[in-house]
Write an enzyme that holds these catalytic residues in place. Sequence first.
Site, PDB file in Angstrom:
ATOM      1  N   LYS A  67       0.861  -1.193   0.000  1.00  0.00           N
ATOM      2  CA  LYS A  67       0.000   0.000   0.000  1.00  0.00           C
ATOM      3  C   LYS A  67       0.896   1.242   0.000  1.00  0.00           C
ATOM      4  O   LYS A  67       2.063   1.177   0.400  1.00  0.00           O
ATOM      5  CB  LYS A  67      -0.904   0.003   1.229  1.00  0.00           C
ATOM      6  CG  LYS A  67      -0.154  -0.171   2.554  1.00  0.00           C
ATOM      7  CD  LYS A  67      -1.074  -0.510   3.699  1.00  0.00           C
ATOM      8  CE  LYS A  67      -0.278  -0.900   4.950  1.00  0.00           C
ATOM      9  NZ  LYS A  67      -1.123  -1.310   6.075  1.00  0.00           N
ATOM     10  N   HIS A 752       2.902  28.476  14.867  1.00  0.00           N
ATOM     11  CA  HIS A 752       3.301  27.945  16.170  1.00  0.00           C
ATOM     12  C   HIS A 752       3.168  26.431  16.220  1.00  0.00           C
ATOM     13  O   HIS A 752       2.438  25.830  15.433  1.00  0.00           O
ATOM     14  CB  HIS A 752       2.425  28.557  17.276  1.00  0.00           C
ATOM     15  CG  HIS A 752       2.532  30.043  17.356  1.00  0.00           C
ATOM     16  ND1 HIS A 752       1.440  30.867  17.453  1.00  0.00           N
ATOM     17  CD2 HIS A 752       3.608  30.860  17.327  1.00  0.00           C
ATOM     18  CE1 HIS A 752       1.835  32.126  17.503  1.00  0.00           C
ATOM     19  NE2 HIS A 752       3.147  32.145  17.432  1.00  0.00           N
TER      20      HIS A 752
END
Length: 1090
Positions: A67, A752
């Site tokens: 995958k 931030h």
Amino acid sequence: MSAKAIREYYGKQLIARWLPEYSNGRHTTDKKQVLITPDVLEPTKGQSFEVIAQANPWLLKEKLVVKPDQLIKRRGKAGLLAVNKTWEEVQAWILERMQREVQVEQVKGVLNHFIVEAFVPHSQDEEYYFCIVSNREGEEILFTHEGGVDIGDVDAKALRIQVPLQEEPNPEAIKAALLVHVPAAKQDFLATFLEGILKLYRALNFAYMEVNPLVVTGDGRVVPLDLAAKIDETASFLCGPQWGHVDFPAPFGRREFPEEAYIRELDSKTGASLKLTVLNPSGRVWTMVAGGGASVVYADSIADLGQGHELANYGEYSGAPNEQQTFDYARTILSLMTRMQDPRGKVLIIGGGIANFTDVAATFKGIITALRAFQEELREHNITIWVRRAGPNYQEGLRIMRELGQEIRVPIKVYGPETHVTAIVPLALGLEDPKNYPEFDETSGISTVPKPAQSLPNDPADLAPPDAVEPEVTIPSKHRIIPFSPETRCIVYGLQQRAVQGMLDFDFLCKRKKPSVAAMIFPFSGNHYIKFYWGTEETLIPVYQTTEEAIRRNKDANVVVNFASFRSVHETTMEILRFSDQIKTVAIIAEGVPESQTRDINLVAQGKGVGIIGPATVGGIKPGCFRIGNTGGMLDNIVASKLYRPGSVAYVSKSGGMSNELNNIISRNSDGVYEGVAIGGDRYPGTSFIDMLLRYNDDPDVKMMVLLGEVGGTDEYAVCEALKSKRITKPLVAWCIGTCASIFPYEVQFGHAGACARGMGETAAEKNAALREAGALVPPTFDKFGEAVREIYDKLVKSRVIVPRAEPEVPKVPLDYTWAKKLGLVRKPANFISSISDDRGDELRYAGMKISEIFEEDLGLGGVVGLLWFRRRLPAYATKFIEMVLMVTADHGPAVSGAHNAIVTARAGKDLVSSLASGLLTIGPRFGGALDDAAQMFTNAHDSGMEPAEFVKVCKNENKLIMGIGHRIKSLANPDARVVLVKEYAKKHFKNTEVLDFALGVEQITTKKRETLILNVDGCIAVCFVDMLRSCGAFTREEAGELIENGCLNGLFVLGRSIGFIGHYLDQRRLKQPLYRHPWDDITYMQEFA
């Protein structure tokens, strides 16, 4: 960003590597995973399928699962999963998809990383689900006894247990809380597994881990089939060796640009912050914004005005980057911006809040250099530039930016702090008339803040009359942040002299009686004092080596401002918390503190009743009372925002940079700030919004409050509850930045560490809606934030809750000389002048040449001597000659006087410098110091027109020795090899050897008198050096003569012979030679002359 997603491959490898240790050997997981990258398409990369299979032979023996490993959710439903395949089938499946674009739900992206692992046959009833999520108090484990793709609503179905910080997970508690629906035979096994996985999670600083499904087979194997995880990148200094190599891929669908990698590399090499994310390379709106918080509000404004699809990039530059760094950053953005044409033209927004300490004009210089370099492209692409900036020296920055526009013929509009921080956005997008917003004028100080024309949404028209604004509070509130006052004193951890001087200047401005800084702590030197200014006078502040002594000797200090680095801030703060009987508030300035350490600090501080501000904060300020570090910026901003006296508005913000902007907005739309705190941009600040707002609500001097939150986290919802329950009764203006996140189909990390939505309710839009519904005044966009403050304030004045006071006289504080000189306000003569080197810029320069260029062009030692001694770049043959001189003069054996002295001194046990100096002090007319005299004698004789014979005769008549002539044993028949080398090199490479030829003529005469009266090495070097200076083209004859007179030739001997003296010193130390005593039988004692 702090918590970063990692690939499934690396997450499973970490579990397989460390789970046995953290589960006490009770659990293991399989390491049978390989990561397939585009390198398999490149034979030269050495990562072909064949090589991978050779290193992992299980691939050829077992059935496999494959995958994509690119942070893609629900891969099975998207058809991106193949199970029970052979290695050959896996290869075909990967090659069919490698480097191909696919669409997963709303996101398109290119597949380029795949995980291949062993297929595990199992039944549905062997599948489980678990997830570990960190929060402020600890970790929460979610578990369901059903796993797999059809698990449904996990939040509704999962059982949960909260494991507090510093508490070990208990298997019995895990069984009781989570495993009630699990067969009894598997409960103990799963409980100890979850116990071990949580220990691993904490030890390796994971921030999130989800496994679905977790397979527990009948034979006792535990297999995480699908895993999603995040780790705290800031903890790399703690557990980097445990992680090993781990990469942090971009979210699926967002292409990774090489320019982003380049800016990341720049960022890693500087203490400043440089960030760049390319969102839409064909967009017409580009930004170059200073500050993390400011970068978000600019992106918000663009999105809120319906132009989010045109936003090309997101990023920031902050932390005082130097000129070269801002040039590199700006050049990168301009290069991206000018690659694609747009018939409508493009706009570049160079924005930012009010800087604390960054010299705006200095950072603009790098940007200006880049704009000048791209001026043709800027005109070709019809780019208009809009600039808004404030902070130290912003007037000069805006002036030179405006002049640049005239110079390069590109429209550049400039605005200062009189204009709202994001007001240039609608102007740049053509949605506002520029006539309503006059540009910055350094001479007039125009105010361009528009007055509100009408009420905003959730109109606070129903404000209570004065006697009902502050109802009796029945719910007690314990506040851990102490109230600051004019008597508050602090201790500063770290040698932050600039910040301390700023605090003292603020104190003086506020007419405090004593400085707010009582002492400093610096563990790397002994106790001492540092001198600071107190107004125009000077004062001393003590510096202590230990925290214990600093606190013990300053009993009136109850605040510590901790400037320790992110690496040591946990240790230092824990040490400070030992003194909680005295220290009641600690401000932590450092960014990049691991979340595990932050939560640990918060837990201990809470138990001791100590308030924490930060980490990742600029601090806080209480006008007229106390200032933490650099909060509020330079003094001119303190004065402009009226922070020298209290107002009526208290605010709390996450962003430190935006706190300056709030000071500006509040001062322009009310009577000013009463107190403001930036709690810090990390995910778990020590103080929350509700902590600060309850303090303000309970303070009778606060009349209204302001909250500036941001995307990510859920702290704002506590404020909503307090509003609904009437625990908060005062008017609140609120806004959460980060509303632009909704326009991106993938996760974007903003300025931030905590500014990233990780779950439901964490988006800025959701929080703004909740705050509005709870009763806060939330403007429609941040552009209207100032108007909202003005509207509340005007109503409070009208209802007599606030009675405006007369403005006091604006205080004055003298400017520091350094800053005043930078602003061009003062001048004074320098005490020293240097024209050979300069260490003030980005890079050391020798005679104007960068040190990197010296190495790039391989100038060598001779080239450096040319630059530093003669301020010239000499031709290669000349620099080679200088190096030759140094080589031939390096040593002449241990018997000569200089070497002898150096040896004797070394054997006396003296250090290297003393031994070297002892040898150098013997250099003079009789030893090595004859070069200058020889050069002058031969040069003057040659230039006067004398013949060699006449020169010898004159010297004889004047009874003068001919310097540079004579050797103890060498002769024409037995030449000195050093002389031969120097002479032949000069003849071969110099354009003219007239002085050497004259000296050789003298030699022919003197050797007829005695065969050892040859041109010795000193004389040969001297005359050849004169010829080199005169003929190399770098000097006039007068300049060459001046260099000789100044002693440069003796300097060459000193430099060269120092090599030998140091060699003799090291030789004597290596041989461990004892103290030298001269033998008495080698001394003639003549007592009769005593």
